[in-house]
Design a protein around this motif. Sequence first.
Motif, short mmCIF file in Angstrom:
data_model
loop_
_atom_site.label_atom_id
_atom_site.label_comp_id
_atom_site.label_asym_id
_atom_site.label_seq_id
_atom_site.Cartn_x
_atom_site.Cartn_y
_atom_site.Cartn_z
N GLU A 42 0.74 -1.57 0.44
CA GLU A 42 0.07 0.06 -0.10
C GLU A 42 0.74 0.65 -0.19
N LEU A 43 2.33 1.14 0.45
CA LEU A 43 2.96 2.50 0.85
C LEU A 43 3.85 1.93 0.39
N ARG A 44 4.13 1.89 -0.83
CA ARG A 44 5.67 1.48 -1.38
C ARG A 44 6.38 2.16 -1.57
N ASN A 45 7.76 2.04 -1.41
CA ASN A 45 8.83 3.41 -1.95
C ASN A 45 10.28 2.47 -1.87
N LEU A 46 10.73 1.64 -1.54
CA LEU A 46 11.27 1.06 -1.78
C LEU A 46 12.20 1.28 -3.36
N ASP A 47 11.53 1.11 -4.06
CA ASP A 47 11.89 2.05 -5.49
C ASP A 47 12.45 3.27 -5.61
N LEU A 48 11.77 4.11 -4.16
CA LEU A 48 12.99 4.79 -4.15
C LEU A 48 14.65 5.12 -3.92
N CYS A 49 14.14 4.75 -1.87
CA CYS A 49 15.61 4.28 -2.12
C CYS A 49 16.48 3.36 -2.65
N LEU A 50 16.25 2.73 -4.28
CA LEU A 50 17.16 2.10 -4.81
C LEU A 50 17.05 2.98 -5.96
N GLY A 51 17.16 4.37 -5.92
CA GLY A 51 16.81 4.63 -7.65
C GLY A 51 16.64 4.29 -8.22
N LEU A 52 15.62 3.85 -8.18
CA LEU A 52 14.59 3.35 -9.03
C LEU A 52 13.24 4.11 -9.17
N SER A 53 13.23 5.10 -9.08
CA SER A 53 12.09 5.55 -9.07
C SER A 53 11.14 5.65 -10.16
N ASP A 54 9.83 4.63 -10.07
CA ASP A 54 8.86 4.44 -10.67
C ASP A 54 9.36 3.70 -12.21
N PRO A 81 24.61 -4.24 -10.74
CA PRO A 81 24.58 -4.89 -10.99
C PRO A 81 23.84 -6.59 -10.10
N ALA A 82 24.46 -6.85 -9.72
CA ALA A 82 23.98 -8.21 -9.02
C ALA A 82 22.68 -7.81 -8.83
N LEU A 83 21.99 -6.55 -8.30
CA LEU A 83 20.62 -6.44 -7.48
C LEU A 83 19.30 -6.25 -8.28
N SER A 84 18.40 -6.28 -8.04
CA SER A 84 17.18 -6.86 -8.47
C SER A 84 15.86 -6.15 -7.75
N LEU A 85 15.07 -5.60 -8.18
CA LEU A 85 14.10 -4.98 -7.40
C LEU A 85 12.73 -5.66 -7.98
N LEU A 86 11.67 -6.09 -6.77
CA LEU A 86 10.61 -6.68 -7.18
C LEU A 86 9.30 -5.69 -6.65
N ALA A 87 8.98 -5.01 -7.87
CA ALA A 87 8.47 -3.95 -6.84
C ALA A 87 6.55 -4.99 -6.44
N ALA A 88 5.63 -3.43 -5.67
CA ALA A 88 4.57 -4.73 -5.38
C ALA A 88 3.83 -3.62 -6.42
N PRO A 89 2.40 -4.59 -6.25
CA PRO A 89 1.30 -4.48 -6.74
C PRO A 89 0.79 -2.99 -5.95
N LEU A 90 -0.37 -2.33 -6.59
CA LEU A 90 -0.75 -1.18 -6.16
C LEU A 90 -2.15 -1.55 -4.81
N GLU A 91 -2.52 -2.89 -5.01
CA GLU A 91 -3.17 -3.86 -4.14
C GLU A 91 -3.21 -4.95 -3.34
N PRO A 210 20.72 5.70 -5.24
CA PRO A 210 21.14 4.54 -2.97
C PRO A 210 21.91 5.09 -2.63
N LEU A 211 21.62 5.31 -1.40
CA LEU A 211 22.65 5.71 -0.15
C LEU A 211 24.00 5.33 -0.91
N LEU A 212 24.60 4.21 -0.55
CA LEU A 212 26.00 3.80 -0.95
C LEU A 212 26.64 4.60 -1.81
#
Length: 239
Positions: A42-54, A81-91, A210-212
């Motif tokens: 519901e409040l997904r924002n992991l993409d922002l923290c990974l520098g992968l906004s939208d 290169p060895a990192l991937s995001l699996l994004a959440a659905p809105l519901e 990404p912070l790092l």
Amino acid sequence: MGKVILVASGKGGTGKSTSAAALACALTELGRKVVCLDADAELRNLDLCLGLSDCAVMDYGDVLAGRCSIADALTPSREYPALSLLAAPLEPAEGCAEALIPALTQDFDYCLLDCPGGLSAASQWAPWADLALVVAATDPCSQRDAARAAQVLDEHGLHTARLLINRVSRRFLRSAQATLDDTIDSVGLQLIGYVPEDQSVALALAMGKPLLTLSRRGAAAAFRRIARRLDGQSVPLRR
Ligand SMILES: Nc1ncnc2c1ncn2[C@@H]1O[C@H](COP(=O)(O)OP(=O)(O)O)[C@@H](O)[C@H]1O
Ligand SMILES: [Mg+2]
């Protein structure tokens, strides 16, 4: 088989998404292949923290609905290169963990689950995780909620949990006449590390990085030390 690490807290806003993203980046710096799964539908924002906004085109809602494979739903990091995001659905979707975790642990060394605040996600993800990182700040509300979160995770079969104390401010602790030990005692979990209050966390978000990639000191250095501990290295705690 990869290791599944659930990043949880009782209270919202303690730094779960920040921690999951930074630890994921740090683990790839150690040569590991990592997927970061946004379990906060519901409040997904992991993409922002990974520098992968939208950047995510598909999410695991699409996987569950049969519209794409897990591989198609992964969004690769630009910087790691060895990192991937699996994004959440809105519901929020039912049956995610059983559909996703076994496949992800085949392909990745670490699967980090960024949970929502509160206790609702525990029943869904906890049985699939090997370790919980409970993120708390040093204030009493955060401590009490973290203790409760650890209890609920334990009730759902996740018996190994470590405490990550975030946003530590020496000045605040001095004024409150408190110590990190007070937080550890109050939550009742073994400490995996603490992360200082650091403006570069907000700066990284504002810059969409990404912070790092921005810092080698402060919070970034703390997350790197915690990642090495997670990966089995012996790294002394700095108090
Ligand atoms: N160590 C830190 N220093 C400064 N700000 C931080 C730190 N950790 C998190 N924050 C900030 O706190 C807020 C909440 O963090 P977030 O990771 O989104 O929490 P959660 O996922 O637990 O809701 C964000 O604005 C983030 O930038
Ligand atoms: Mg979050």
